[in-house]
Write a protein that holds these residues in place. Sequence first.
Motif, PDB file in Angstrom:
ATOM      1  N   GLY A 104       0.782  -1.226   0.000  1.00  0.00           N
ATOM      2  CA  GLY A 104       0.000   0.000   0.000  1.00  0.00           C
ATOM      3  C   GLY A 104       0.814   1.276   0.000  1.00  0.00           C
ATOM      4  O   GLY A 104       0.249   2.371   0.112  1.00  0.00           O
ATOM      5  N   GLU A 105       2.125   1.172  -0.125  1.00  0.00           N
ATOM      6  CA  GLU A 105       3.011   2.334  -0.095  1.00  0.00           C
ATOM      7  C   GLU A 105       3.804   2.431  -1.389  1.00  0.00           C
ATOM      8  O   GLU A 105       4.093   1.425  -2.037  1.00  0.00           O
ATOM      9  N   LYS A 106       4.146   3.666  -1.770  1.00  0.00           N
ATOM     10  CA  LYS A 106       5.068   3.881  -2.876  1.00  0.00           C
ATOM     11  C   LYS A 106       6.479   3.998  -2.289  1.00  0.00           C
ATOM     12  O   LYS A 106       6.678   4.627  -1.254  1.00  0.00           O
ATOM     13  N   TRP A 107       7.448   3.415  -3.023  1.00  0.00           N
ATOM     14  CA  TRP A 107       8.770   3.275  -2.434  1.00  0.00           C
ATOM     15  C   TRP A 107       9.864   3.986  -3.199  1.00  0.00           C
ATOM     16  O   TRP A 107      11.031   3.822  -2.920  1.00  0.00           O
ATOM     17  N   GLY A 108       9.522   4.771  -4.173  1.00  0.00           N
ATOM     18  CA  GLY A 108      10.552   5.498  -4.890  1.00  0.00           C
ATOM     19  C   GLY A 108       9.949   6.341  -5.986  1.00  0.00           C
ATOM     20  O   GLY A 108       8.804   6.136  -6.403  1.00  0.00           O
ATOM     21  N   ALA A 109      10.716   7.303  -6.455  1.00  0.00           N
ATOM     22  CA  ALA A 109      10.311   8.141  -7.592  1.00  0.00           C
ATOM     23  C   ALA A 109      10.978   7.571  -8.838  1.00  0.00           C
ATOM     24  O   ALA A 109      12.201   7.641  -8.972  1.00  0.00           O
ATOM     25  N   PRO A 110      10.206   6.983  -9.764  1.00  0.00           N
ATOM     26  CA  PRO A 110      10.809   6.450 -10.987  1.00  0.00           C
ATOM     27  C   PRO A 110      11.322   7.586 -11.860  1.00  0.00           C
ATOM     28  O   PRO A 110      10.578   8.508 -12.199  1.00  0.00           O
ATOM     29  N   VAL A 111      12.597   7.532 -12.220  1.00  0.00           N
ATOM     30  CA  VAL A 111      13.197   8.656 -12.949  1.00  0.00           C
ATOM     31  C   VAL A 111      13.744   8.270 -14.319  1.00  0.00           C
ATOM     32  O   VAL A 111      13.727   9.091 -15.238  1.00  0.00           O
ATOM     33  N   LEU A 112      14.235   7.051 -14.471  1.00  0.00           N
ATOM     34  CA  LEU A 112      14.820   6.627 -15.744  1.00  0.00           C
ATOM     35  C   LEU A 112      14.471   5.165 -15.997  1.00  0.00           C
ATOM     36  O   LEU A 112      14.305   4.390 -15.062  1.00  0.00           O
ATOM     37  N   SER A 113      14.350   4.814 -17.268  1.00  0.00           N
ATOM     38  CA  SER A 113      14.059   3.426 -17.606  1.00  0.00           C
ATOM     39  C   SER A 113      14.986   2.953 -18.708  1.00  0.00           C
ATOM     40  O   SER A 113      15.567   3.751 -19.447  1.00  0.00           O
ATOM     41  N   GLY A 114      15.127   1.653 -18.799  1.00  0.00           N
ATOM     42  CA  GLY A 114      16.047   1.121 -19.788  1.00  0.00           C
ATOM     43  C   GLY A 114      15.746  -0.313 -20.137  1.00  0.00           C
ATOM     44  O   GLY A 114      14.745  -0.888 -19.698  1.00  0.00           O
ATOM     45  N   ALA A 115      16.629  -0.905 -20.917  1.00  0.00           N
ATOM     46  CA  ALA A 115      16.461  -2.278 -21.371  1.00  0.00           C
ATOM     47  C   ALA A 115      17.817  -2.922 -21.562  1.00  0.00           C
ATOM     48  O   ALA A 115      18.829  -2.251 -21.783  1.00  0.00           O
ATOM     49  N   GLU A 116      17.826  -4.248 -21.457  1.00  0.00           N
ATOM     50  CA  GLU A 116      19.004  -5.038 -21.787  1.00  0.00           C
ATOM     51  C   GLU A 116      18.981  -5.250 -23.307  1.00  0.00           C
ATOM     52  O   GLU A 116      18.009  -5.789 -23.842  1.00  0.00           O
ATOM     53  N   VAL A 117      20.028  -4.822 -23.996  1.00  0.00           N
ATOM     54  CA  VAL A 117      20.021  -4.839 -25.456  1.00  0.00           C
ATOM     55  C   VAL A 117      21.218  -5.602 -26.002  1.00  0.00           C
ATOM     56  O   VAL A 117      22.203  -5.852 -25.302  1.00  0.00           O
ATOM     57  N   LEU A 118      21.113  -5.961 -27.273  1.00  0.00           N
ATOM     58  CA  LEU A 118      22.242  -6.457 -28.044  1.00  0.00           C
ATOM     59  C   LEU A 118      22.804  -5.268 -28.816  1.00  0.00           C
ATOM     60  O   LEU A 118      22.083  -4.624 -29.585  1.00  0.00           O
ATOM     61  N   ALA A 119      24.061  -4.953 -28.586  1.00  0.00           N
ATOM     62  CA  ALA A 119      24.701  -3.807 -29.237  1.00  0.00           C
ATOM     63  C   ALA A 119      25.812  -4.296 -30.153  1.00  0.00           C
ATOM     64  O   ALA A 119      26.453  -5.314 -29.881  1.00  0.00           O
ATOM     65  N   TRP A 120      26.041  -3.559 -31.249  1.00  0.00           N
ATOM     66  CA  TRP A 120      27.088  -3.962 -32.175  1.00  0.00           C
ATOM     67  C   TRP A 120      27.713  -2.768 -32.882  1.00  0.00           C
ATOM     68  O   TRP A 120      27.073  -1.724 -33.054  1.00  0.00           O
ATOM     69  N   ASN A 121      28.973  -2.929 -33.255  1.00  0.00           N
ATOM     70  CA  ASN A 121      29.689  -1.953 -34.063  1.00  0.00           C
ATOM     71  C   ASN A 121      29.197  -2.091 -35.498  1.00  0.00           C
ATOM     72  O   ASN A 121      29.373  -3.148 -36.123  1.00  0.00           O
ATOM     73  N   THR A 122      28.576  -1.060 -36.018  1.00  0.00           N
ATOM     74  CA  THR A 122      27.947  -1.152 -37.340  1.00  0.00           C
ATOM     75  C   THR A 122      28.954  -1.248 -38.475  1.00  0.00           C
ATOM     76  O   THR A 122      28.572  -1.579 -39.606  1.00  0.00           O
ATOM     77  N   GLU A 123      30.230  -0.950 -38.199  1.00  0.00           N
ATOM     78  CA  GLU A 123      31.259  -1.088 -39.229  1.00  0.00           C
ATOM     79  C   GLU A 123      31.864  -2.490 -39.234  1.00  0.00           C
ATOM     80  O   GLU A 123      32.584  -2.850 -40.181  1.00  0.00           O
TER      81      GLU A 123
END
Length: 370
Positions: free
Chosen positions: A136-155
């Motif tokens: 019944g309580e809020k426990w934080g102020a959500p400020v930023l969100s993200g994701a686990e991604v696959l990243a790659w060097n495009t070259e």
Amino acid sequence: MTKFHINRRRLIQTSAAGAAILAAPSILRSREARAQEGTVNIWTYANFIPQDFISEFQNETGIQIQVRLVDDQGKQFNLLAAEQPQPTVDILTVAGHRFLQFIESGLLAPIDTDRLTNWGNINTIYSESDWGTINGEKWGAPVLSGAEVLAWNTEMVDASETTSWDVMFDPKYQGQTAYIIQDMMSVMMLYKGYDGNMIEYMDDPERAAEIVRETRDFMIENKGMVRKFYDSGAEIQQMFINQDVVLAHAWNGPISKLIMDGFPIDMTIPKEGSYGFIYTFNIAENAPNADNAYTFLDALLARPEIGAAMTRASGYLSTMNGVNEHLSELEQRASSFTEEELEGLQFFRAEANEMKYQLVDPAVEEIKAA
């Protein structure tokens, strides 16, 4: 491929920064806030609080912001637990899926939203979410969100190769990949068709243990593919810049920053899916400067320009309404996914964390030692 801003799917608010916030109106309007003195002690990740905001806040309130950088939720938990019942921190940065661990250990104070006049500036997807309300309580102020991604060097890597997590295990890229090992465990469970949150197995711990063992063995089998298990966003950025790696499992924030800086890199959510997460600013139980902490949080939520500046500084996506208006074309590209990609995005959940990490933590050490 056509890109859609993340808030179109109402999963993660697209929000990169626009103009500098120093040109914006004053953060605070109350004479009382300006008169306050003292400090607010904050534990957070690098670049989560823009320097312009820090300067403006300190000038207007007289409250000095003292930042201690963290790079791991577990380390932060252990430090805060060791300091009880007199912590040195006022505000700390907790990932939403780690809430229960901190709350059940009595380390956080619930947020009194009546003391935050700007609470309504947060998108309700985040401010009124079920994961953010516990007992019944809020426990934080959500400020930023993200994701686990696959990243790659495009070259170095063609985009056609990055539709699946399979590419991380292609012999062609042996010794040119990296990942955060504990996070990768969850992603690899999802990759293999299992629930990486382990909620499905809460009533079947033997099945949970079997899945963790299978995932552990798979990662040990493919350990020779990995150049390095890394810990921080800055570390993977430098590895890409130095061309130590051309592929990585990563948080989207550090990768977005590289895109914004013009580095030849891109990211995706592969077809097998991945996990999203929310970062929140929380007030510590027995915080030494709780009043100043509320003043800081209310100021941080005052204007969409601040949320935009947070995204520019961190690469993560702001939870605040109205930030899209401050996006440049490049920042839009750095903070967008296709609708198809978003179909595979789930959020980390906390319900099974106790069981999950009792199994995953030893498995991680076994992979490292193999």
